[in-house]
Design an enzyme around this catalytic site. Structure first.
Site, PDB file in Angstrom:
ATOM      1  N   CYS A 166       7.684  -2.786  -0.953  1.00 42.85           N
ATOM      2  CA  CYS A 166       6.505  -2.049  -1.418  1.00 42.85           C
ATOM      3  C   CYS A 166       6.695  -1.398  -2.786  1.00 42.85           C
ATOM      4  CB  CYS A 166       6.099  -1.004  -0.388  1.00 42.85           C
ATOM      5  SG  CYS A 166       5.722  -1.691   1.234  1.00 42.85           S
ATOM      6  N   ASN A 176      -2.026  -1.573   4.009  1.00 36.49           N
ATOM      7  CA  ASN A 176      -0.798  -1.640   3.213  1.00 36.49           C
ATOM      8  C   ASN A 176      -0.558  -3.097   2.808  1.00 36.49           C
ATOM      9  OD1 ASN A 176       1.825  -1.686   2.234  1.00 36.49           O
ATOM     10  ND2 ASN A 176       2.639  -0.319   3.800  1.00 36.49           N
ATOM     11  N   HIS A 230       1.491   3.881  -4.071  1.00 34.20           N
ATOM     12  CA  HIS A 230       1.518   2.782  -3.114  1.00 34.20           C
ATOM     13  C   HIS A 230       0.613   3.150  -1.947  1.00 34.20           C
ATOM     14  CE1 HIS A 230       2.654  -0.083  -0.153  1.00 34.20           C
ATOM     15  NE2 HIS A 230       3.441   0.721   0.520  1.00 34.20           N
TER      16      HIS A 230
END
Length: 327
Positions: free
Chosen positions: A121, A284, A254
């Site tokens: 990520c 996500n 993020h």
């Protein structure tokens, strides 16, 4: 003597697969497997309402291609002008060659350097940091940086704690050499001791999958680490640039979990009205989440020329980092 060039963001683009699943859609799919959850449970804990899943025939490089073409169009740059392509991904099309090389072929942009970066990520932050360094050194002048993922293919749909979190997508930016400052500072970190709390502990050996090839996560451990490390990284890039949080116009974190984003903003004393939030719309998307949010903010007019934008990410590895941009 002429000073070293700066890397400046000149275009953004994004791609979300056509298949869009609401929480209720996912609840019904999971119920068929005997897994219980609810829209309220998902929203309360994550802030996620929708996610996109790639079609069976779609690859990570397919999503990357659409995002890349839109970013190139936005920048007014031809694919033939690219001398660097970096793709941040944890879900490559194949073991090798890199997804970046496959994307380069689809763009018809052969000749320049092309490679993948794998920091889960935090991958997009790692990738733009590398591109920034290469542009500053003179090794490249026009770079395409893409975060692209098909994370739905790593999910264990018997684990409601993880399968509701992730989605597929791609975001891209064009960076070009400029006399005007663009990327003001970056910082990258990792601590491999924390690898077990977020990983896919499998591999291909002898043509067969060895180990567990689906995502596993200790959510509480990730949350505790993430908030503190994101705060640390944000303050590092601000210190490097000689600025404070008062100088930040927008935070683009993020997009993992709304609670993590809220806690990070609170630590930085930034109101949520200064945070670009897209996690509710696509979940996500790992390395794709920051460029997706960047593109959304630029296209709806919130992110404007001259503003300072703080990017930050944290992911499996354990990795974390931040970048400070002036648009």
């Amino acid at each position: 003597m002429r000073s070293a060039p700066h890397a400046r963001l000149t275009g953004t683009g994004s791609c979300l697969p056509e298949q869009r699943l609401s929480n209720q859609d996912l609840v019904e799919r999971l119920a068929a497997r005997g897994v219980e959850t609810s829209d309220d449970w998902i929203v309360e804990r994550t802030g996620i309402r929708f996610r996109h899943f790639a079609a069976e025939s779609q690859t990570t490089s397919d999503l990357a291609l659409t995002a890349a073409q839109r970013a190139l169009d936005d920048a007014g740059v031809a694919a033939s002008d690219l001398d660097l392509i970096i793709v941040a991904t944890s879900t490559p099309d194949m073991v090798f060659p890199s997804t970046a090389c496959l994307l380069q072929a689809k763009l018809g942009a052969s000749g320049g350097a092309a490679f993948d970066v794998q920091a889960v990520c935090t991958g997009f932050i790692y990738a733009i940091s590398v591109a920034d360094a290469m542009i500053r050194s003179g090794a490249a002048r026009t770079a395409l940086v893409v975060g692209a993922e098909t994370f739905s293919r790593l999910l264990d749909f018997d684990d409601r704690g993880t399968c509701v979190l992730f989605g597929d997508g791609a975001g891209a930016v064009v960076l070009q050499a400029s006399d005007t400052p663009g990327i003001l500072s970056t910082t990258l970190h990792a601590d491999g001791q924390h690898a077990p709390i977020l990983c896919v502990p499998g591999q291909v050996r002898g043509g067969a999958v060895q180990g567990h090839a689906l995502l596993t996560m200790d959510g509480q451990a990730v949350f505790k680490l993430a908030v503190n490390l994101l705060d640390q990284a944000a303050r590092e890039v601000l210190d490097q640039a000689g600025l404070t949080t008062a100088d930040v116009d927008w935070l683009v974190p993020h997009q993992a979990n709304i609670r993590i984003m809220q806690s990070t903003a609170r630590k930085l004393r930034l109101g949520m009205d200064k945070v670009i939030v897209t996690v509710d719309q696509h979940g996500n998307t790992s390395a794709a989440s920051i460029p997706l949010a960047l593109d959304a903010g630029r296209r709806d007019g919130r992110l404007k020329a001259g503003q300072r934008v703080l990017l930050e990410g944290v992911g499996g590895g354990f990795t974390w980092g931040a970048a400070l941009l002036q648009l």
